[in-house]
Design a protein around this motif. Structure first.
Motif, PDB file in Angstrom:
ATOM      1  N   UNK A  59       0.810  -1.205   0.000  1.00  9.24           N
ATOM      2  CA  UNK A  59       0.000   0.000   0.000  1.00  9.24           C
ATOM      3  C   UNK A  59       0.844   1.255   0.000  1.00  9.24           C
ATOM      4  N   UNK A  60       1.917   1.249   0.802  1.00  8.71           N
ATOM      5  CA  UNK A  60       2.807   2.414   0.858  1.00  8.71           C
ATOM      6  C   UNK A  60       3.520   2.637  -0.467  1.00  8.71           C
ATOM      7  N   UNK A  61       3.982   1.557  -1.106  1.00  9.73           N
ATOM      8  CA  UNK A  61       4.654   1.682  -2.404  1.00  9.73           C
ATOM      9  C   UNK A  61       3.729   2.312  -3.440  1.00  9.73           C
ATOM     10  N   UNK A  65       6.025   7.629  -5.868  1.00 10.79           N
ATOM     11  CA  UNK A  65       6.242   7.665  -7.327  1.00 10.79           C
ATOM     12  C   UNK A  65       6.507   6.292  -7.926  1.00 10.79           C
ATOM     13  N   UNK A  66       6.999   5.351  -7.106  1.00  9.33           N
ATOM     14  CA  UNK A  66       7.227   3.995  -7.603  1.00  9.33           C
ATOM     15  C   UNK A  66       5.933   3.383  -8.128  1.00  9.33           C
ATOM     16  N   UNK A  72       4.326  -1.547 -12.385  1.00  8.71           N
ATOM     17  CA  UNK A  72       4.472  -1.701 -10.934  1.00  8.71           C
ATOM     18  C   UNK A  72       3.132  -1.959 -10.244  1.00  8.71           C
ATOM     19  N   UNK A  73       2.056  -1.180 -10.556  1.00  6.00           N
ATOM     20  CA  UNK A  73       0.764  -1.476  -9.922  1.00  6.00           C
ATOM     21  C   UNK A  73       0.293  -2.904 -10.171  1.00  6.00           C
ATOM     22  N   UNK A  74       0.531  -3.398 -11.394  1.00 11.01           N
ATOM     23  CA  UNK A  74       0.120  -4.771 -11.696  1.00 11.01           C
ATOM     24  C   UNK A  74       0.921  -5.775 -10.875  1.00 11.01           C
ATOM     25  N   UNK A  75       2.244  -5.543 -10.762  1.00 12.92           N
ATOM     26  CA  UNK A  75       3.090  -6.453  -9.993  1.00 12.92           C
ATOM     27  C   UNK A  75       2.696  -6.449  -8.516  1.00 12.92           C
ATOM     28  N   UNK A 156      -5.565  -3.319 -11.512  1.00 11.18           N
ATOM     29  CA  UNK A 156      -5.030  -3.754 -12.794  1.00 11.18           C
ATOM     30  C   UNK A 156      -5.418  -2.780 -13.908  1.00 11.18           C
ATOM     31  N   UNK A 157      -6.708  -2.407 -14.039  1.00 12.89           N
ATOM     32  CA  UNK A 157      -7.024  -1.376 -15.047  1.00 12.89           C
ATOM     33  C   UNK A 157      -6.688   0.037 -14.583  1.00 12.89           C
ATOM     34  N   UNK A 158      -6.795   0.298 -13.261  1.00 15.14           N
ATOM     35  CA  UNK A 158      -6.532   1.645 -12.757  1.00 15.14           C
ATOM     36  C   UNK A 158      -5.061   2.026 -12.876  1.00 15.14           C
ATOM     37  N   UNK A 159      -4.183   1.025 -13.019  1.00 18.34           N
ATOM     38  CA  UNK A 159      -2.758   1.299 -13.150  1.00 18.34           C
ATOM     39  C   UNK A 159      -2.440   2.124 -14.383  1.00 18.34           C
TER      40      UNK A 159
END
Length: 206
Positions: A59-61, A65-66, A72-75, A156-159
């Motif tokens: 959640x913090x990540x 900016x990461x 990254x969001x998908x991972x 996944x789509x919001x990324x």
């Protein structure tokens, strides 16, 4: 006079309950013993206490900016789903994919983490404490795990949307913090916010 083993255990338990986040960092340092260890060893040693910190960190990540970097969001969403599914089925020790097992935790990195995060952990530990613990165990953990999976799926789509994962990331971090500190207030707050977010997304899809 030196403390007995029972007294030392009581002090450690008090640290982990009164200061759950710093207590967790202390526990990781105890596990490493000043040596480099792999993430698998740390996670397995923490046992069922590792689910909360994993959700909290993911959640913090997502709030940094990461979390805006492509892929990254998908991972992180996959990691959240993986650990939440195991929490859902009440696994005592989380299973991790091979790429996470290879991550090394060095004594130097732990020292840096303590210097950088220590003051922030103190502030958070002053707010988090065991409350409404019925919401941090049993059936409520199943509900929390299901909600975390749903939020991760929406990521996944919001990324692909700028800052689209900030809200689900914040909620997942809240719930992870509640699980880590056995604080039902944070878990219930996360569940209420997630319900509102999921209803809004559902209405947008329709």
């Amino acid at each position: 006079m030196a403390m007995t083993e029972d007294e030392h255990s009581q002090v450690k338990f008090k640290t982990q309950t009164d200061a759950p986040l710093k207590g967790l960092l202390d526990r990781v340092e105890d596990i490493s013993g000043g040596q480099t260890v792999d993430l698998k060893t740390v996670i397995e040693a923490l046992g069922n206490r590792s689910f909360g910190p994993v959700l909290l960190l993911c959640g913090l990540f997502l709030l940094t900016p990461l979390g805006m970097l492509p892929g990254v969001p998908m991972a992180l969403g996959v990691i959240i789903i993986l650990f939440s599914a195991q929490l859902l089925f009440r696994k005592s020790h989380p299973w991790m994919p091979k790429f996470l097992r290879r991550v090394k935790v060095t004594a130097k990195s732990l020292e840096k983490a303590r210097k950088f995060a220590g003051p922030w952990l103190d502030r958070i530990d002053n707010v988090v404490r065991p409350r409404l613990q019925w919401a941090a165990r049993g059936p409520m953990l199943v509900v929390t795990a299901l909600v975390a999976i749903l939020l991760a799926v929406t990521m996944l789509p919001l990324g692909a949307v700028p800052f689209g994962v900030v809200v689900p990331g914040f909620i997942i971090g809240l719930m992870g913090l509640g699980i880590t500190g056995r604080d039902g207030v944070f878990i219930l707050l996360g569940l209420v916010l997630s319900f509102a977010v999921l209803v809004m997304i559902f209405q947008m899809v329709l």
